[in-house]
Design a protein around this motif. Sequence first.
Motif, short mmCIF file in Angstrom:
data_model
loop_
_atom_site.label_atom_id
_atom_site.label_comp_id
_atom_site.label_asym_id
_atom_site.label_seq_id
_atom_site.Cartn_x
_atom_site.Cartn_y
_atom_site.Cartn_z
N HIS A 1 0.81 -1.22 0.00
CA HIS A 1 0.00 0.00 0.00
C HIS A 1 0.85 1.29 0.00
O HIS A 1 0.30 2.37 -0.13
CB HIS A 1 -0.97 0.00 1.18
CG HIS A 1 -0.31 0.10 2.52
ND1 HIS A 1 0.18 -1.00 3.17
CD2 HIS A 1 -0.05 1.17 3.32
CE1 HIS A 1 0.72 -0.62 4.32
NE2 HIS A 1 0.59 0.69 4.44
N TRP A 2 2.17 1.18 0.14
CA TRP A 2 3.02 2.37 0.12
C TRP A 2 3.10 2.92 -1.30
O TRP A 2 3.25 2.18 -2.26
CB TRP A 2 4.42 2.03 0.60
CG TRP A 2 4.57 1.97 2.09
CD1 TRP A 2 3.58 1.85 3.02
CD2 TRP A 2 5.79 1.99 2.82
NE1 TRP A 2 4.11 1.79 4.27
CE2 TRP A 2 5.47 1.88 4.18
CE3 TRP A 2 7.13 2.08 2.45
CZ2 TRP A 2 6.43 1.88 5.19
CZ3 TRP A 2 8.09 2.07 3.45
CH2 TRP A 2 7.75 1.98 4.80
N THR A 3 3.06 4.23 -1.38
CA THR A 3 3.24 4.89 -2.67
C THR A 3 4.73 4.87 -3.03
O THR A 3 5.58 4.74 -2.15
CB THR A 3 2.77 6.36 -2.61
OG1 THR A 3 3.62 7.07 -1.69
CG2 THR A 3 1.31 6.48 -2.17
N PRO A 4 5.04 5.02 -4.33
CA PRO A 4 6.47 5.11 -4.71
C PRO A 4 7.19 6.24 -3.98
O PRO A 4 8.36 6.09 -3.62
CB PRO A 4 6.41 5.35 -6.21
CG PRO A 4 5.10 4.77 -6.64
CD PRO A 4 4.16 5.00 -5.50
N GLU A 5 6.50 7.33 -3.70
CA GLU A 5 7.11 8.45 -2.99
C GLU A 5 7.47 8.06 -1.56
O GLU A 5 8.52 8.43 -1.05
CB GLU A 5 6.17 9.67 -2.98
CG GLU A 5 5.94 10.28 -4.34
CD GLU A 5 4.93 9.51 -5.20
OE1 GLU A 5 4.08 8.75 -4.66
OE2 GLU A 5 5.00 9.66 -6.44
N LYS A 6 6.58 7.30 -0.90
CA LYS A 6 6.87 6.86 0.47
C LYS A 6 8.05 5.89 0.49
O LYS A 6 8.89 5.95 1.39
CB LYS A 6 5.64 6.22 1.11
CG LYS A 6 5.90 5.80 2.55
CD LYS A 6 4.65 5.54 3.33
CE LYS A 6 5.06 5.13 4.73
NZ LYS A 6 4.18 5.58 5.75
N ARG B 1 11.12 7.99 0.22
CA ARG B 1 11.39 8.70 1.49
C ARG B 1 12.01 7.75 2.51
O ARG B 1 12.92 8.13 3.24
CB ARG B 1 10.11 9.33 2.05
CG ARG B 1 9.71 10.63 1.39
CD ARG B 1 8.66 11.39 2.20
NE ARG B 1 7.51 10.60 2.59
CZ ARG B 1 6.42 10.42 1.84
NH1 ARG B 1 6.32 10.98 0.66
NH2 ARG B 1 5.42 9.69 2.29
#
Length: 177
Positions: free
Chosen positions: A135-140, A143
Amino acid sequence: MWLQETYLRAYHFAAHAHQGQIYPGTQIAYIMHLSFVSMEVIAALHAEPHHDGELAVQCALLHDVIEDTPVGYAEIAANFGAAVSDGVLALTKDATLPANQQMADSLRRIQTQPHAVWLVKLADRISNLQAPPAHWTPEKVLRYRDEAEMIYTALATASPFLAQRLRAKIDAYGQVA
């Protein structure tokens, strides 16, 4: 050097403190994460025996107690002494700070501790750099990898053994992102 009795006492304390918690994104009991972190620390102590093993092992097992359970600094100090409770406190994020400042603050506090405490943060991130939750976005994911780079930069000098393992984990994690 570290003693099995010390390990078992800290393990039991942590198991009771984290009872009922599961590792995020899994159905695994949280104590498994603490076992993984302590295993990394023990491997480092084998490769680099000059570290304070007693401090490192206890902090590895207790590193999330203040952050994730009702147990506080005073209870850890009463059971394990000031050096351990100070190490665990340094490893604990300050929830009163904005999220984007918490890691830098914790790293500054860790850097005031003996290198045995630094080992725990390195080992913790090694343990945490598994495949990111779906469920993590590529941005997360980016980070989180960047935060791992920050940990590496701040603490790598404490343990060439763990620094090499963290570097490999970061590089592999970057291929996931």
